[in-house]
Design a protein around this motif. Structure first.
Motif, PDB file in Angstrom:
ATOM      1  N   ARG A 178      11.733   0.003   3.443  1.00 19.04           N
ATOM      2  CA  ARG A 178      10.658   0.648   4.199  1.00 19.04           C
ATOM      3  C   ARG A 178      11.206   1.857   4.955  1.00 19.04           C
ATOM      4  O   ARG A 178      12.356   1.863   5.361  1.00 19.04           O
ATOM      5  N   VAL A 179      10.352   2.806   5.188  1.00 25.94           N
ATOM      6  CA  VAL A 179      10.713   3.952   6.026  1.00 25.94           C
ATOM      7  C   VAL A 179      10.707   3.487   7.474  1.00 25.94           C
ATOM      8  O   VAL A 179       9.785   2.807   7.924  1.00 25.94           O
ATOM      9  N   ASP A 182       0.820  -1.206   0.000  1.00 27.30           N
ATOM     10  CA  ASP A 182       0.000   0.000   0.000  1.00 27.30           C
ATOM     11  C   ASP A 182       0.860   1.265   0.000  1.00 27.30           C
ATOM     12  O   ASP A 182       0.578   2.219   0.719  1.00 27.30           O
ATOM     13  N   HIS A 183       1.943   1.228  -0.758  1.00 29.84           N
ATOM     14  CA  HIS A 183       2.847   2.368  -0.958  1.00 29.84           C
ATOM     15  C   HIS A 183       3.630   2.772   0.279  1.00 29.84           C
ATOM     16  O   HIS A 183       4.079   3.909   0.392  1.00 29.84           O
ATOM     17  N   VAL A 229       0.473  -5.434   9.488  1.00 34.48           N
ATOM     18  CA  VAL A 229       1.782  -5.355  10.142  1.00 34.48           C
ATOM     19  C   VAL A 229       2.370  -3.959   9.972  1.00 34.48           C
ATOM     20  O   VAL A 229       2.885  -3.374  10.930  1.00 34.48           O
ATOM     21  N   SER A 230       2.274  -3.408   8.773  1.00 38.62           N
ATOM     22  CA  SER A 230       2.785  -2.047   8.544  1.00 38.62           C
ATOM     23  C   SER A 230       2.055  -1.040   9.428  1.00 38.62           C
ATOM     24  O   SER A 230       2.677  -0.125   9.980  1.00 38.62           O
ATOM     25  N   GLY A 231       0.757  -1.210   9.571  1.00 39.09           N
ATOM     26  CA  GLY A 231      -0.021  -0.319  10.437  1.00 39.09           C
ATOM     27  C   GLY A 231       0.402  -0.414  11.890  1.00 39.09           C
ATOM     28  O   GLY A 231       0.492   0.592  12.592  1.00 39.09           O
ATOM     29  N   ILE A 232       0.671  -1.645  12.354  1.00 37.79           N
ATOM     30  CA  ILE A 232       1.121  -1.845  13.734  1.00 37.79           C
ATOM     31  C   ILE A 232       2.475  -1.169  13.951  1.00 37.79           C
ATOM     32  O   ILE A 232       2.677  -0.469  14.935  1.00 37.79           O
ATOM     33  N   ASP A 251      11.936  -6.355  16.085  1.00 38.04           N
ATOM     34  CA  ASP A 251      12.159  -7.105  14.853  1.00 38.04           C
ATOM     35  C   ASP A 251      10.834  -7.233  14.111  1.00 38.04           C
ATOM     36  O   ASP A 251       9.966  -8.014  14.495  1.00 38.04           O
ATOM     37  N   ARG A 252      10.685  -6.464  13.055  1.00 38.35           N
ATOM     38  CA  ARG A 252       9.455  -6.489  12.256  1.00 38.35           C
ATOM     39  C   ARG A 252       9.178  -7.895  11.733  1.00 38.35           C
ATOM     40  O   ARG A 252       8.028  -8.327  11.696  1.00 38.35           O
ATOM     41  N   ASP A 253      10.226  -8.592  11.315  1.00 37.21           N
ATOM     42  CA  ASP A 253      10.040  -9.944  10.771  1.00 37.21           C
ATOM     43  C   ASP A 253       9.471 -10.895  11.827  1.00 37.21           C
ATOM     44  O   ASP A 253       8.650 -11.759  11.518  1.00 37.21           O
TER      45      ASP A 253
END
Length: 155
Positions: free
Chosen positions: A43-44, A21-22, A88-91, A62-64
């Motif tokens: 990712r930013v 989603d950009h 996940v990006s939203g979290i 750790d995002r992963d």
């Protein structure tokens, strides 16, 4: 970017496009040495987060690891992978915008459970069973019985 197959540092970007989603860029790469093809994501990252465990131990966020635990709870559920990526990006964005770099693991768990509850109740119960450390079937019964009034109020 180092090639994951041979370790060569000379890789070429063959294709770039927006992803998730950009909020990320997906890059297809080619290794000049072995010809291996692989994908990277950019990712930013607003700040470096540190997770503070319940025992006081600290570790880098750790995002992963977050994504793996969410995907495990979503296994065999009718939820598109893109939806999981967005969640996940939203979290992560929510955690980064909290203002503090030290985030208690309890806060992360609650945010994940809140997000899962909106998407899929089975995944929510699966995640909760690990997060809340269910020990017996009675723990599931109690949790689901508490969930039923909430589910009826949202219908």
């Amino acid at each position: 970017m180092r090639c994951p197959f041979c370790g060569n540092v000379e890789t070429q970007v063959k294709d770039s496009r927006p992803a998730e989603d950009h909020v990320a860029i997906r890059r297809r790469r080619l290794c000049a040495a072995c010809g291996g093809r692989f994908t990277t994501y950019e990712r930013v990252q607003l700040r470096d987060l540190v997770v503070v465990k319940t025992n006081g131990r600290r570790e880098d966020f750790d995002r992963d690891k977050l994504e793996r635990s969410v995907r495990i709870s979503m296994q065999k559920r009718p939820v598109e992978p893109e939806r999981v990526d967005q969640m996940v990006s939203g979290i992560v964005r929510r955690l980064e915008s909290m203002g503090d770099t030290d985030i208690p693991s309890k806060v992360i768990g609650e945010i994940v459970m809140e997000s899962l509850a909106r998407i899929d109740t089975v995944a929510y119960v699966r995640f909760a069973s690990v997060y809340k450390n269910f020990q017996a079937a009675d723990d599931f019964d109690k949790f689901v019985s508490e969930l039923r009034p909430l589910a009826k109020s949202t219908e």
